[in-house]
Design an enzyme around this catalytic site. Structure first.
Site, PDB file in Angstrom:
ATOM      1  N   TRP A 149      -6.307  -1.042  -1.370  1.00  0.00           N
ATOM      2  CA  TRP A 149      -6.668  -2.332  -1.977  1.00  0.00           C
ATOM      3  C   TRP A 149      -7.653  -2.147  -3.129  1.00  0.00           C
ATOM      4  O   TRP A 149      -7.397  -1.351  -4.008  1.00  0.00           O
ATOM      5  CB  TRP A 149      -7.157  -3.309  -0.888  1.00  0.00           C
TER       6      TRP A 149
ATOM      7  N   ASN B 127      -0.622 -10.342   8.868  1.00  0.00           N
ATOM      8  CA  ASN B 127      -1.679  -9.359   9.040  1.00  0.00           C
ATOM      9  C   ASN B 127      -2.985  -9.968   8.553  1.00  0.00           C
ATOM     10  O   ASN B 127      -3.102 -10.362   7.384  1.00  0.00           O
ATOM     11  CB  ASN B 127      -1.398  -8.098   8.222  1.00  0.00           C
ATOM     12  N   GLU B 128      -3.963 -10.047   9.430  1.00  0.00           N
ATOM     13  CA  GLU B 128      -5.336 -10.430   9.078  1.00  0.00           C
ATOM     14  C   GLU B 128      -5.439 -11.666   8.183  1.00  0.00           C
ATOM     15  O   GLU B 128      -6.022 -11.605   7.099  1.00  0.00           O
ATOM     16  CB  GLU B 128      -6.043  -9.258   8.384  1.00  0.00           C
TER      17      GLU B 128
ATOM     18  N   GLN C 109       0.806  -1.221   0.000  1.00  0.00           N
ATOM     19  CA  GLN C 109       0.000   0.000   0.000  1.00  0.00           C
ATOM     20  C   GLN C 109       0.843   1.276   0.000  1.00  0.00           C
ATOM     21  O   GLN C 109       0.353   2.341  -0.350  1.00  0.00           O
ATOM     22  CB  GLN C 109      -0.929   0.014   1.213  1.00  0.00           C
TER      23      GLN C 109
ATOM     24  N   ASN D   6      -6.809  -5.528  14.796  1.00  0.00           N
ATOM     25  CA  ASN D   6      -7.229  -4.452  13.893  1.00  0.00           C
ATOM     26  C   ASN D   6      -8.727  -4.275  14.067  1.00  0.00           C
ATOM     27  O   ASN D   6      -9.510  -5.158  13.725  1.00  0.00           O
ATOM     28  CB  ASN D   6      -6.949  -4.817  12.422  1.00  0.00           C
TER      29      ASN D   6
ATOM     30  N   GLU E 155      -4.319  -1.643  14.355  1.00  0.00           N
ATOM     31  CA  GLU E 155      -4.937  -0.698  13.409  1.00  0.00           C
ATOM     32  C   GLU E 155      -6.248  -0.201  13.972  1.00  0.00           C
ATOM     33  O   GLU E 155      -7.028  -0.951  14.556  1.00  0.00           O
ATOM     34  CB  GLU E 155      -5.258  -1.352  12.047  1.00  0.00           C
TER      35      GLU E 155
ATOM     36  N   TRP F  95      -4.208   3.608  11.807  1.00  0.00           N
ATOM     37  CA  TRP F  95      -4.172   3.327  10.380  1.00  0.00           C
ATOM     38  C   TRP F  95      -4.716   4.558   9.692  1.00  0.00           C
ATOM     39  O   TRP F  95      -5.888   4.843   9.851  1.00  0.00           O
ATOM     40  CB  TRP F  95      -4.997   2.082   9.996  1.00  0.00           C
TER      41      TRP F  95
ATOM     42  N   HIS G 230       1.759  -8.755   4.886  1.00  0.00           N
ATOM     43  CA  HIS G 230       0.515  -7.982   4.972  1.00  0.00           C
ATOM     44  C   HIS G 230      -0.161  -8.115   3.602  1.00  0.00           C
ATOM     45  O   HIS G 230      -0.045  -7.230   2.756  1.00  0.00           O
ATOM     46  CB  HIS G 230       0.849  -6.532   5.311  1.00  0.00           C
TER      47      HIS G 230
ATOM     48  N   TYR H 223     -12.118  -1.737  13.605  1.00  0.00           N
ATOM     49  CA  TYR H 223     -12.702  -0.548  12.984  1.00  0.00           C
ATOM     50  C   TYR H 223     -14.197  -0.419  13.205  1.00  0.00           C
ATOM     51  O   TYR H 223     -14.725   0.691  13.253  1.00  0.00           O
ATOM     52  CB  TYR H 223     -12.514  -0.594  11.456  1.00  0.00           C
TER      53      TYR H 223
ATOM     54  N   ARG I 153       4.543   0.764  12.722  1.00  0.00           N
ATOM     55  CA  ARG I 153       4.163  -0.566  12.245  1.00  0.00           C
ATOM     56  C   ARG I 153       4.236  -0.577  10.724  1.00  0.00           C
ATOM     57  O   ARG I 153       3.585   0.249  10.069  1.00  0.00           O
ATOM     58  CB  ARG I 153       2.748  -0.922  12.724  1.00  0.00           C
TER      59      ARG I 153
HETATM   60  C1  PNW Z   1      -7.402  -3.563   7.035  1.00  0.00           C
HETATM   61  N1  PNW Z   1     -13.545  -5.357   8.048  1.00  0.00           N
HETATM   62  O1  PNW Z   1      -8.320  -4.390   6.341  1.00  0.00           O
HETATM   63  C2  PNW Z   1      -6.026  -3.784   6.398  1.00  0.00           C
HETATM   64  O2  PNW Z   1      -5.130  -4.421   7.300  1.00  0.00           O
HETATM   65  C3  PNW Z   1      -5.378  -2.539   5.860  1.00  0.00           C
HETATM   66  O3  PNW Z   1      -4.353  -2.883   4.955  1.00  0.00           O
HETATM   67  C4  PNW Z   1      -6.438  -1.667   5.232  1.00  0.00           C
HETATM   68  O4  PNW Z   1      -5.913  -0.597   4.486  1.00  0.00           O
HETATM   69  C5  PNW Z   1      -7.322  -1.173   6.368  1.00  0.00           C
HETATM   70  O5  PNW Z   1      -7.883  -2.264   7.084  1.00  0.00           O
HETATM   71  C6  PNW Z   1      -8.455  -0.264   5.920  1.00  0.00           C
HETATM   72  O6  PNW Z   1      -9.365  -0.960   5.109  1.00  0.00           O
HETATM   73  C7  PNW Z   1      -9.612  -4.583   6.778  1.00  0.00           C
HETATM   74  O7  PNW Z   1     -14.353  -6.037   7.342  1.00  0.00           O
HETATM   75  C8  PNW Z   1     -10.390  -5.530   6.136  1.00  0.00           C
HETATM   76  O8  PNW Z   1     -13.941  -4.874   9.158  1.00  0.00           O
HETATM   77  C9  PNW Z   1     -11.683  -5.810   6.550  1.00  0.00           C
HETATM   78  C10 PNW Z   1     -12.223  -5.105   7.602  1.00  0.00           C
HETATM   79  C11 PNW Z   1     -11.460  -4.155   8.262  1.00  0.00           C
HETATM   80  C12 PNW Z   1     -10.167  -3.886   7.842  1.00  0.00           C
END
Ligand code: PNW
Length: 499
Positions: free
Chosen positions: A447, A173-174, A26, A314, A390, A439, A128, A316, A83
Site C-alpha cells: 500500500w 477485507n478490513e 498487491q 487480521n 492474516e 500474511w 480487498h 498483528y 486466501r
Molecule cells: C492489512 N493496523 O492491513 C491488509 O489487509 C493487508 O493488505 C496488508 O498488506 C497487511 O495488513 C500488512 O500491512 C492492516 O493498524 C492495516 O493494525 C492496519 C493494521 C493492520 C493491518
C-alpha cells in the site's frame, strides 16, 4: 530459532486450514491487461505523493501471469488453503454500468482450478480495498447507498461463476481500515478528510467514515442475502467478513482506562461486527455519537438478518488504550486531532514498550494479544467460527542489506511461532478457530509503503521478480507438516510410534 517447541502447544484440529494470503492489487499486476478496468488504487497510486517510494501496483509481483509458479510454492509449503481476493474491476471494469469481462472470469477460473488440482482450497474475498474507479466517479462509491446495488450485483456474478468450487467467501477485507484510512485520515483512496485530521480538506473526517461504514455494512448484508437465498443451498459454502483486530490493553487498572480499551474495540472492530451480528451499533458509539450515527431502517434490518458464518480476524499488533473521555484527549499542539472513541493509543507505559518494536511502526510484538483478541471475539459473538485470515511481520527493504539478509528472517519466525502458540492456547480454552493464514505468500506492494516493506514468506527480487523461500517459509512448512502429528490423532500417533 524456536523450531522445536513443546508439541502440546500446537494441538490443532485435523481439518484446520493452514494457508498463505494475498490480495489482488498487491499481487496481480496486469493492471490494464485483458479488459481490466481501472480501480481506485490504480488511480490513487498514479498520483504523485500518495505512495512513499513513488511506486504503484502496475506490475506488482506479476501474480496474474505467474500464478502457476506461485501455486507450486504453496504446494511446497504444504498449505491446504490459499486466501486471495478478486479484482472487482477485472471482472466488472465499469461496475454494473458495463459488461462482464470474460477474460477476467477465465483468469480466476484457471487460478481456482489449478489450486484445487493441488488440493488447495480457495478462500476468496470479493474486495480487498480495490474497487472500480467508475463507482467513485459516478456517485462517490461508499458514500452513496447506490453502492449496495453494485456490490450485490458483483457478488452474485462471483457466486454464479465460481461458487461451484469456492466454499469460503469473504465479503470485505478490513472495512474498518477502509473507513478510517479512506475517509478520516485520508491516506488511502478516495483520500478524503478534514484538514484537522489529515493532510487534506476534501471531506468530513467525523461524518464520512460513519456513512462509508454504514454502506459497507449494508453492502455486506446484500451479498450475504444473495448467497443465503439463492446459492448457499446448492453450492454448500460459507460466507463471512474479515475485520482488522488490534488488541488494546487498558493503560492502567482504573475503570476509566478499562472502559477506554473497551471503547477502542467498539469504535474500530465492534463498529462493524455488532451491526452484522446483533443488528445494532455498539452502545458506546450510540451514546457518544448520538444522531451522527446512521440508523438502520426496518428494511435494512431484514436484509441484515442472516449474520455471518464466520469472522475473519487480521491480527498483528497490540497497544495500550488510555482514557480521554473524562480527561483531555490531546497533549496539545496544532494538528493533534480528537481520536475516534476518545482514547489515546500508545505502545509505551512507564517507559516500557508493550512489546518488542519492529521495522513496521505499528507492529509491536505482543503474542498474548492473539489469545486475548480471539477470546474477546469468542465471548462477544457467542463463539462464531473464526479464522485468522492474516498474521505476519514486515521487514524494511534497506538497500544496504543483501537479499540473503531478508531470507534469514529469524524475527518473522519468532513472531509467527509465538503468535501461533498464543492462538493454540485460546483454542484449547474453547475458541472455535478453524484456520490460520500467514500474511503473505510473497513480498508485495505494501500500500502506501510501496515495495519498501516486505511481508513475504518468500523474497522477491524486484529486478527479476524471482521468488526465494525465506527461513519463515521453511519454518511454516515444518509447522504445517507437524501439526497433525499431535496427540489425539490415532492415525498419526501410529506413524509417530513407527518413526
Ligand atoms: C492489512 N493496523 O492491513 C491488509 O489487509 C493487508 O493488505 C496488508 O498488506 C497487511 O495488513 C500488512 O500491512 C492492516 O493498524 C492495516 O493494525 C492496519 C493494521 C493492520 C493491518
Amino acid at each position: 530459532v524456536p523450531l522445536e517447541t513443546n508439541l502440546h502447544q500446537f494441538i490443532l484440529p485435523n481439518n484446520f486450514l493452514f494457508g498463505t494470503a494475498s490480495s489482488s492489487y498487491q499481487f496481480e499486476g496486469a493492471f490494464s491487461s485483458e479488459g481490466k478496468g481501472l480501480s481506485n488504487w490504480d488511480i490513487f497510486s498514479h498520483q504523485t505523493g500518495n505512495i512513499l517510494d513513488g511506486s504503484n501496483g502496475d506490475v506488482a509481483v506479476d501474480h496474474y501471469h505467474r500464478y502457476l509458479e506461485d501455486i507450486n510454492l504453496m504446494k511446497d509449503l504444504g498449505v491446504n488453503s490459499y486466501r486471495f481476493s478478486l479484482s472487482w474491476a477485472r471482472i466488472l471494469p465499469r461496475g454494473r454500468f458495463g459488461n462482464v469481462n470474460m477474460a477476467g472470469i477465465e483468469h480466476y477460473n484457471k487460478l481456482i482450478d489449478a489450486l484445487l488440482q493441488k488440493g488447495i482450497y480457495p478462500f476468496v474475498s470479493l474486495t480487498h480495498y480495490d474497487i472500480p474507479q467508475e463507482l467513485e466517479d459516478r456517485y462517490g462509491a461508499w458514500l452513496s447507498p447506490k453502492v449496495q446495488d453494485d456490490f450485490r450485483y458483483y457478488a452474485e456474478i462471483c457466486f454464479k461463476y465460481f461458487g461451484d468450487r469456492v466454499k469460503h467467501w469473504v465479503t470485505f477485507n478490513e472495512p474498518n481500515v477502509v473507513a478510517i484510512r479512506g475517509y478520516r485520515s485520508g491516506i488511502y483512496p478516495p483520500g478524503r478528510c478534514s484538514a484537522l485530521f489529515g493532510n487534506c480538506s476534501s471531506g468530513d473526517s467525523e461524518k464520512e467514515p460513519l456513512i462509508a461504514a454504514h454502506n459497507m455494512i449494508l453492502s455486506h448484508a446484500s451479498a450475504v442475502d444473495t448467497y443465503r437465498t439463492r446459492y448457499q443451498k446448492t453450492q454448500g459454502g460459507s460466507i463471512g467478513i474479515v475485520i482488522n483486530a488490534i488488541w488494546y490493553e487498558p493503560f492502567s487498572d482504573s475503570s476509566e482506562d478499562k472502559s477506554a480499551a473497551e471503547r477502542a474495540q467498539s469504535f474500530f472492530m465492534n463498529w462493524f461486527l455488532d451491526p452484522i451480528i446483533f443488528g445494532r451499533y455498539p452502545a458506546e458509539m450510540q451514546q457518544i455519537l448520538g444522531s451522527q450515527l446512521p440508523t438502520f431502517s426496518r428494511k435494512d434490518l431484514n436484509l441484515m438478518r442472516h449474520g455471518v458464518d464466520f469472522i475473519g480476524i487480521n491480527h498483528y499488533t497490540s497497544f495500550y488504550a488510555k482514557d480521554c473521555l473524562y480527561s483531555a484527549c490531546q497533549s496539545g499542539g496544532p494538528g493533534v486531532s480528537k481520536p475516534e472513541g476518545y482514547f489515546l493509543r500508545t505502545a509505551v507505559k512507564d517507559g516500557i514498550p508493550i512489546g518488542e518494536s519492529t521495522d513496521v511502526d505499528w507492529i509491536n510484538i505482543y503474542p498474548p494479544g492473539m489469545e486475548n483478541v480471539v477470546t474477546y471475539i469468542k465471548d462477544r459473538y457467542n463463539n462464531t467460527p473464526m479464522f485468522i485470515t492474516e498474521n505476519g511481520l514486515g521487514q524494511l527493504s534497506n538497500p544496504r542489506l543483501s537479499a540473503t539478509d531478508f531470507v534469514f528472517d529469524y524475527k518473522r519466525v519468532e513472531y509467527m511461532n509465538s503468535y501461533l502458540i498464543s492462538l493454540a492456547s485460546a483454542m484449547r480454552k474453547g475458541a472455535d478457530v478453524r484456520g490460520y493464514f500467514a500474511w503473505a505468500l510473497l513480498d508485495n506492494f505494501e500500500w502506501i509503503s510501496g515495495y519498501a516493506v516486505r511481508f513475504g514468506l518468500h523474497h522477491i527480487d524486484y529486478a527479476t521478480l524471482k521468488r526465494t523461500p525465506k527461513l519463515s517459509a521453511i519454518w511454516f512448512k515444518h509447522r504445517i507438516s507437524n501439526h497433525s502429528s499431535f496427540p489425539n490423532n490415532p492415525v498419526i500417533d501410529q506413524r509417530d510410534r513407527e518413526s
